[in-house]
Design a protein around this motif. Structure first.
Motif, PDB file in Angstrom:
ATOM      1  N   LEU A 115     -28.476   2.383 -39.449  1.00 37.87           N
ATOM      2  CA  LEU A 115     -28.732   1.136 -40.179  1.00 37.87           C
ATOM      3  C   LEU A 115     -27.432   0.463 -40.568  1.00 37.87           C
ATOM      4  O   LEU A 115     -27.240  -0.726 -40.373  1.00 37.87           O
ATOM      5  CB  LEU A 115     -29.539   1.404 -41.452  1.00 37.87           C
TER       6      LEU A 115
ATOM      7  N   HIS B 112     -25.698  -2.952 -38.818  1.00 34.87           N
ATOM      8  CA  HIS B 112     -25.586  -4.131 -39.672  1.00 34.87           C
ATOM      9  C   HIS B 112     -24.285  -4.891 -39.403  1.00 34.87           C
ATOM     10  O   HIS B 112     -24.191  -6.088 -39.611  1.00 34.87           O
ATOM     11  CB  HIS B 112     -25.649  -3.675 -41.127  1.00 34.87           C
TER      12      HIS B 112
ATOM     13  N   ARG C  44     -41.993 -15.263 -28.781  1.00 32.43           N
ATOM     14  CA  ARG C  44     -40.873 -15.155 -29.721  1.00 32.43           C
ATOM     15  C   ARG C  44     -40.341 -16.506 -30.167  1.00 32.43           C
ATOM     16  O   ARG C  44     -40.370 -16.829 -31.343  1.00 32.43           O
ATOM     17  CB  ARG C  44     -39.738 -14.334 -29.105  1.00 32.43           C
TER      18      ARG C  44
ATOM     19  N   PHE D 240     -41.523 -18.234 -33.664  1.00 35.63           N
ATOM     20  CA  PHE D 240     -42.972 -18.085 -33.867  1.00 35.63           C
ATOM     21  C   PHE D 240     -43.211 -16.991 -34.901  1.00 35.63           C
ATOM     22  O   PHE D 240     -43.081 -15.805 -34.603  1.00 35.63           O
ATOM     23  CB  PHE D 240     -43.677 -17.724 -32.564  1.00 35.63           C
TER      24      PHE D 240
ATOM     25  N   THR E 248     -43.704 -13.430 -44.214  1.00 33.34           N
ATOM     26  CA  THR E 248     -42.539 -13.212 -43.358  1.00 33.34           C
ATOM     27  C   THR E 248     -41.719 -14.498 -43.245  1.00 33.34           C
ATOM     28  O   THR E 248     -40.489 -14.462 -43.295  1.00 33.34           O
ATOM     29  CB  THR E 248     -42.990 -12.747 -41.951  1.00 33.34           C
TER      30      THR E 248
ATOM     31  N   LEU F 299     -39.775 -14.872 -46.470  1.00 34.86           N
ATOM     32  CA  LEU F 299     -38.665 -13.916 -46.557  1.00 34.86           C
ATOM     33  C   LEU F 299     -37.530 -14.293 -45.613  1.00 34.86           C
ATOM     34  O   LEU F 299     -36.360 -14.199 -45.961  1.00 34.86           O
ATOM     35  CB  LEU F 299     -39.160 -12.501 -46.230  1.00 34.86           C
ATOM     36  N   ARG F 300     -37.897 -14.742 -44.416  1.00 31.12           N
ATOM     37  CA  ARG F 300     -36.848 -15.108 -43.455  1.00 31.12           C
ATOM     38  C   ARG F 300     -36.125 -16.374 -43.897  1.00 31.12           C
ATOM     39  O   ARG F 300     -34.942 -16.533 -43.629  1.00 31.12           O
ATOM     40  CB  ARG F 300     -37.450 -15.274 -42.048  1.00 31.12           C
TER      41      ARG F 300
ATOM     42  N   GLU G 281     -32.516 -16.897 -42.464  1.00 28.26           N
ATOM     43  CA  GLU G 281     -32.748 -16.803 -41.026  1.00 28.26           C
ATOM     44  C   GLU G 281     -33.541 -18.007 -40.527  1.00 28.26           C
ATOM     45  O   GLU G 281     -33.774 -18.164 -39.333  1.00 28.26           O
ATOM     46  CB  GLU G 281     -33.508 -15.513 -40.683  1.00 28.26           C
TER      47      GLU G 281
ATOM     48  N   LEU H 174     -40.715  -5.175 -44.800  1.00 30.93           N
ATOM     49  CA  LEU H 174     -40.046  -6.484 -44.719  1.00 30.93           C
ATOM     50  C   LEU H 174     -39.211  -6.735 -45.974  1.00 30.93           C
ATOM     51  O   LEU H 174     -38.084  -7.223 -45.905  1.00 30.93           O
ATOM     52  CB  LEU H 174     -41.086  -7.601 -44.563  1.00 30.93           C
ATOM     53  N   TYR H 175     -39.797  -6.410 -47.124  1.00 35.09           N
ATOM     54  CA  TYR H 175     -39.048  -6.589 -48.374  1.00 35.09           C
ATOM     55  C   TYR H 175     -37.809  -5.688 -48.404  1.00 35.09           C
ATOM     56  O   TYR H 175     -36.755  -6.097 -48.860  1.00 35.09           O
ATOM     57  CB  TYR H 175     -39.948  -6.327 -49.597  1.00 35.09           C
TER      58      TYR H 175
ATOM     59  N   TYR I 223     -35.286  -7.356 -46.422  1.00 36.47           N
ATOM     60  CA  TYR I 223     -34.766  -8.543 -47.106  1.00 36.47           C
ATOM     61  C   TYR I 223     -33.794  -8.156 -48.227  1.00 36.47           C
ATOM     62  O   TYR I 223     -32.702  -8.706 -48.329  1.00 36.47           O
ATOM     63  CB  TYR I 223     -35.941  -9.369 -47.645  1.00 36.47           C
TER      64      TYR I 223
ATOM     65  N   GLY J  47     -30.748  -6.177 -46.622  1.00 35.22           N
ATOM     66  CA  GLY J  47     -30.004  -6.926 -45.617  1.00 35.22           C
ATOM     67  C   GLY J  47     -29.502  -6.037 -44.495  1.00 35.22           C
ATOM     68  O   GLY J  47     -28.684  -6.459 -43.682  1.00 35.22           O
ATOM     69  N   TRP J  48     -29.987  -4.804 -44.417  1.00 38.03           N
ATOM     70  CA  TRP J  48     -29.535  -3.873 -43.378  1.00 38.03           C
ATOM     71  C   TRP J  48     -30.181  -4.156 -42.031  1.00 38.03           C
ATOM     72  O   TRP J  48     -29.620  -3.830 -41.001  1.00 38.03           O
ATOM     73  CB  TRP J  48     -29.838  -2.422 -43.780  1.00 38.03           C
ATOM     74  N   LEU J  49     -31.403  -4.659 -42.088  1.00 35.01           N
ATOM     75  CA  LEU J  49     -32.137  -4.885 -40.834  1.00 35.01           C
ATOM     76  C   LEU J  49     -32.701  -6.299 -40.823  1.00 35.01           C
ATOM     77  O   LEU J  49     -32.919  -6.892 -41.878  1.00 35.01           O
ATOM     78  CB  LEU J  49     -33.297  -3.878 -40.728  1.00 35.01           C
ATOM     79  N   PRO J  50     -32.977  -6.844 -39.637  1.00 30.58           N
ATOM     80  CA  PRO J  50     -33.526  -8.206 -39.588  1.00 30.58           C
ATOM     81  C   PRO J  50     -34.951  -8.256 -40.158  1.00 30.58           C
ATOM     82  O   PRO J  50     -35.706  -7.285 -40.021  1.00 30.58           O
ATOM     83  CB  PRO J  50     -33.529  -8.539 -38.098  1.00 30.58           C
ATOM     84  N   VAL J  51     -35.269  -9.395 -40.796  1.00 29.65           N
ATOM     85  CA  VAL J  51     -36.617  -9.572 -41.367  1.00 29.65           C
ATOM     86  C   VAL J  51     -37.532 -10.104 -40.256  1.00 29.65           C
ATOM     87  O   VAL J  51     -37.678 -11.298 -40.091  1.00 29.65           O
ATOM     88  CB  VAL J  51     -36.584 -10.568 -42.549  1.00 29.65           C
ATOM     89  N   GLY J  52     -38.111  -9.212 -39.501  1.00 29.75           N
ATOM     90  CA  GLY J  52     -38.999  -9.636 -38.418  1.00 29.75           C
ATOM     91  C   GLY J  52     -38.220 -10.154 -37.218  1.00 29.75           C
ATOM     92  O   GLY J  52     -36.991 -10.236 -37.240  1.00 29.75           O
ATOM     93  N   GLY J  53     -38.971 -10.504 -36.168  1.00 32.73           N
ATOM     94  CA  GLY J  53     -38.342 -10.970 -34.935  1.00 32.73           C
ATOM     95  C   GLY J  53     -38.333  -9.867 -33.893  1.00 32.73           C
ATOM     96  O   GLY J  53     -38.824  -8.758 -34.163  1.00 32.73           O
ATOM     97  N   ALA J  54     -37.790 -10.168 -32.712  1.00 35.02           N
ATOM     98  CA  ALA J  54     -37.828  -9.175 -31.639  1.00 35.02           C
ATOM     99  C   ALA J  54     -36.726  -9.425 -30.622  1.00 35.02           C
ATOM    100  O   ALA J  54     -37.006  -9.755 -29.479  1.00 35.02           O
ATOM    101  CB  ALA J  54     -39.189  -9.229 -30.953  1.00 35.02           C
TER     102      ALA J  54
ATOM    103  N   PHE K  47     -44.639  -8.629 -38.378  1.00 34.35           N
ATOM    104  CA  PHE K  47     -43.224  -8.622 -37.998  1.00 34.35           C
ATOM    105  C   PHE K  47     -42.877  -9.677 -36.950  1.00 34.35           C
ATOM    106  O   PHE K  47     -41.719  -9.823 -36.583  1.00 34.35           O
ATOM    107  CB  PHE K  47     -42.820  -7.237 -37.452  1.00 34.35           C
ATOM    108  N   GLY K  48     -43.889 -10.387 -36.454  1.00 33.35           N
ATOM    109  CA  GLY K  48     -43.631 -11.376 -35.410  1.00 33.35           C
ATOM    110  C   GLY K  48     -43.178 -10.709 -34.134  1.00 33.35           C
ATOM    111  O   GLY K  48     -42.345 -11.239 -33.410  1.00 33.35           O
TER     112      GLY K  48
END
Lengths: 592, 305
Positions: free
Chosen positions: A21, A25, A236, A266, A272, A275-276, A281, B153-154, B157, B160-167, B252-253
């Motif tokens: 992790l 980062h 995506r 999307f 979500t 939060l993003r 983001e 997700l929280y 957030y 800040g170590w990992l992205p909040v959703g996405g792929a 998570f999208g």
């Protein structure tokens, strides 16, 4: 022994995970800003009053994937949001001042009888792939939209008085459009027709709406909008890149748009999205922003917010006014007893007076909605009738209206029952969709109507099922739904004229069921043929007056458009009409 | 072996046909269709909607529509997406990779966690590591997937170590995999614990210990004997993972079959929904087939049968 190894190995796994992790980062994947191509400007570029910086990327959340890259096939808001930025029309509707202005056409003029429109195109405009725009592209567009095989979404709006428009080329940069009769909404209509590139689509033999699907390679598509489709990642995101041949320039004569890219992510889940956005983001939230979330963002450090005002999305309540027989069962669609109540104008007015809209605004929309008085929201500056109040919340007046039409009450205070003139208890059901806002609004209306002594139950069904009930089965008492009303009266014809499929309280009438519906039909046809703006306003104003008096449809509230954005985005001009936060996107820039 | 595979493949065909008919029937039973929403658009006439309904074949009866679809399949055409106006199989194939990656990663994680937790528990019955492992697996089983997803997700957030959703990168895969793996890991860990406790109490294990066999070899033998029910259950769990992916992908999208299934069901995009459901069922059948194969590899008694 093995026990210790196991515990140790699980601890080590946890540690390794933490390390992953932390190290991951540190990586960054920022894209480099694009360098803008230096291409000659069109001879007749349109100048926009703006001055900003070039470059950068705007990230915007969509509730899901668009369905198409073809504006002619775009029905839902996601496709229209994305594809709308890649197209341009002869005339342009400006969401800010809600006026139609010059677009690809630099000037236009109606003949004295209003049946002919002469249009001069700007010279030197090119599609995003570098091919020049000429009158042939305009002719091609209309030809393909009117194609018999085609079921595109613009075709119906393009039938004026039941006839197609005749489009004729005078020269490479001049065309004439002929109408079978004068059309009051002609300019607005042209602001909705995207001009298609003939050179790319002339060999597409299938109906035009089947061109340009999500798997079409970007290099096979071109448009006249500020952006072009650059990349699409299924499920995506879609990336739009600036159109290097765009035909608008800023105050300093530099080619717009300022932004290099717009990335449509999307993200369906609203939590979500929020939060993003908070994690920076995403840059803008508008259509998808919930009132509660907006309230939380208002005043937050590092976030800009604006309540732009009432949208054209109206929450409305109506009684089923169908009196016909169901051809399948040969029985009335609606119980004749209930039909008798609903046909009673005083009853409908009393229902309107009993609904406390202010409470709904406060409790359901956290204050971010506006009381509706007519079908047209106050934000529609061209057509809203400001002097009409309708039958607003007034419980005493509701009782008086019911008493005067023979209704009475039995039982004491708090447990009253409303009785109709024949002594039957009044009970009704509210049909609405399985949606939190609709459900909570229905519960508030239920409470208000129960205070009047009416027993109310709520039936929530999935949206398509509700539409099926209203349009076809018609076996419901009252319905509560939110609908988007177009901003041009001619586009609301399908709702207001008695033969319209969306005349929700009694659709597809063969002949008007009442005198007032006949008068509305007459006025709607009249306003459609008037070119004089004031006379059109008067005719449409009378329509709104009749609706306010007859109350076939009770306007409840208009949801406000709420926009939040990151403060490094400048010159954002959010509007209460589509495309909301992305209005006039060519002038938006980022602070370096 | 090959005969076994053939038999299983043939057995799966009627399952898929019945399933497709059920999905078709459900679509027809619920009022409204893909074009209903278009009826709410004031600028589109009812004639246009009816023409589209006819073009899409939505005005035909259920048996006719179903029969035409079956006939198309023989020609390799699995239907058309009403929304995207392109072959439904194209849409499904674009998304299937996402679901496979997510499910495979979640499944591996679930197996790994189950093995660790199950072993710790079974070797420490009644002591604190067992208590902790039991408590963790109980928490994992009770935690709804939606809540776990939002919690993750929280976490992303706040830290800040990992992205909040996405792929986009492998970092985006971490949280959805963990969320998806939690209930399966908990379930498999509890099963493994019970089976191991039972096996470790068998006379042959005590005999092996008495003869001085090293501890790890004793545990290895016991584990192989205790693994049979866990392997069978793991096949079933994979089906559960696919349905859990629906929620996780949404939150998570993550672009997979799960989100496509939900979207197509909500939009009534019939053939896309049908293709998704059939493909997901096919995966469950394949997963069970592999579970059976693993069982045969692990246990010679199964091979003899």
């Amino acid at each position: 022994m093995i026990n210790k190894v196991l515990i140790l190995s699980s601890l080590l796994s946890l540690f390794a995970f933490g390390l992953i992790l932390l190290t991951s980062h540190c990586s960054t994947d920022r894209e480099q800003s694009l360098t803008r191509a230096l291409l000659p400007l069109p001879e007749e570029a349109k100048t926009i009053d703006a001055a900003g910086h070039f470059g950068g990327q705007l990230r915007y959340a969509l509730a899901g994937e668009p369905e198409t890259f073809n504006y002619v096939a775009a029905i839902e808001v996601r496709s229209r949001t994305v594809v709308g930025l890649t197209t341009a029309s002869l005339l342009e509707f400006n969401p800010g001042d809600q006026r139609v202005a010059d677009g690809l056409a630099k000037s236009w003029e109606f003949s004295p009888d209003g049946k002919e429109l002469r249009i001069q195109l700007r010279q030197g405009i090119r599609f995003s792939d570098g091919e020049p725009l000429t009158a042939d592209d305009v002719l091609f567009t209309f030809e393909r939209l009117y194609d018999e095989e085609s079921s595109n979404v613009l075709k119906d709006a393009l039938m004026v008085g039941g006839e197609p428009l005749q489009v004729e080329k005078v020269s490479d940069f001049e065309i004439v459009i002929r109408f079978s009769k004068p059309h009051g909404g002609a300019e607005y209509l042209l602001s909705n027709i995207p001009i298609l590139p003939k050179h790319l689509l002339k060999d597409h033999i299938k109906p035009i709406e089947q061109a340009w699907t999500l798997d079409t390679p970007p290099e096979d598509m071109a448009g006249l909008g500020p952006f072009v489709i650059a990349e699409h990642f299924p499920g995506r995101r879609t990336v739009l890149r600036y159109n290097p041949h765009y035909w608008k320039v800023d105050s300093e004569g530099r080619r717009l748009p300022y932004l290099d890219e717009i990335v449509f992510e999307f993200i369906e889940d609203r939590d979500t999205q929020l939060l993003r956005f908070k994690a920076k983001e995403l840059d803008i939230l508008d259509q998808l922003l919930r009132p509660d979330d907006f309230q939380m963002l208002v005043g937050s450090v590092g976030v800009s917010t604006e309540d732009v005002g009432p949208s054209a999305n109206l929450m409305g309540f109506w009684c089923n006014l169908n009196q016909g027989l169901n051809p399948e069962t040969n029985k009335p669609f609606l119980d004749p007893v209930k039909s008798e109540w609903f046909q009673n104008r005083g009853f409908r007015q009393a229902l309107s007076c009993s609904i406390n809209r202010a409470d709904i605004v406060r409790n359901v929309y956290t204050g971010y909605a506006s009381l509706a008085t007519t079908l047209i929201p106050a934000s529609n500056r061209n057509w809203h009738a400001a002097n009409i109040d309708g039958f607003q919340f007034d419980p005493a007046k509701a009782r008086q209206l019911l008493s005067s039409t023979g209704f009475s009450w039995k039982g004491g205070h708090g447990s009253e029952t409303l009785l109709d003139p024949a002594g039957r208890a009044v009970e009704l059901e509210i049909l609405t969709r399985t949606d939190d806002v609709a459900g909570r609004t229905a519960a508030m209306i239920q409470q208000d109507l129960e205070a009047l002594g009416i027993a109310v139950s709520i039936r929530q069904e999935e949206m398509r099922a509700v539409i099926g009930q209203i349009m076809r089965a018609r076996d419901y008492d009252t319905a509560l739904m939110n609908m988007d009303f177009p901003i041009e009266p001619s586009d609301i014809m399908n709702v207001l004229s008695s033969g319209g499929a969306m005349h929700v309280w009694n659709p597809l009438q063969v002949r008007p069921a009442s005198d007032w519906e006949a008068r509305i039909d007459e006025l709607m046809l009249l306003q459609g043929t008037l070119l004089d703006r004031d006379r059109r306003y008067d005719a449409f104003h009378e329509v709104q007056e009749i609706l306010a008096l007859e109350v076939p449809f009770i306007p409840i509230v208009n949801r406000n458009i709420l926009v939040a954005w990151q403060p490094h985005i400048k010159n954002l001009r959010p509007a209460s009409v589509f495309p909301y936060g992305l209005s006039e996107i060519w002038a938006v820039y980022l602070v370096p | 072996m090959i005969r076994f595979a053939w038999r299983r493949a043939l057995e799966s065909i009627p399952v898929l046909i019945v399933l497709s008919f059920i999905v078709f029937g459900l679509f027809k039973l619920v009022p409204g269709d893909y074009l209903s929403e278009m009826e709410l658009n004031p600028t589109i006439s009812s004639e246009t909607v009816e023409k589209l309904r006819h073009d899409y074949g939505l005005d035909r009866s259920l048996p006719v529509q179903y029969w035409l679809w079956l006939k198309q399949i023989v020609k390799g055409d699995f239907g058309y997406s009403f929304a995207q106006r392109r072959p439904a199989s194209d849409l499904v194939m674009e998304r299937v990779g996402g679901t496979l990656v997510l499910t495979a990663s979640a499944f591996s994680l679930a197996l790994f966690l189950a093995l660790i937790l199950g072993l710790i528990s079974a070797l420490n019955v009644g002591r604190w590591p067992d208590g902790l492992s039991l408590w963790l697996s109980l928490a994992g089983l009770s935690l709804p997937t939606v809540l776990a997803s939002i919690g993750c997700l929280y976490f992303a957030y706040w830290t800040g170590w990992l992205p909040v959703g996405g792929a986009d990168t492998w970092r985006h895969l971490i949280l959805p995999s963990i969320t998806l793996a939690i209930p399966s890991a908990a379930f498999l860990a509890r099963t493994l614990r019970l089976e191991l406790i039972d096996t470790l109490g068998q006379p042959y294990v005590r005999a092996a210990v008495a003869k001085g066999l090293p501890e790890w070899r004793v545990v290895w033998h016991a584990l192989r004997n205790a693994a049979n029910p866990v392997i069978s259950l793991a096949g079933v769990t994979l089906g559960g993972l696919l349905s859990g992916a629906v929620v996780v992908e949404k939150v998570f999208g993550w672009p997979g079959l799960g989100s496509l299934i939900v979207d197509s069901l909500l939009m009534r995009d019939l053939y896309v929904a049908l293709n998704c459901v059939l493909l997901a069922s096919f995966f469950v059948i394949v997963a069970n087939f592999f579970a059976d194969l693993l069982l045969a590899l692990n246990d010679p008694r199964v091979r003899c049968r």
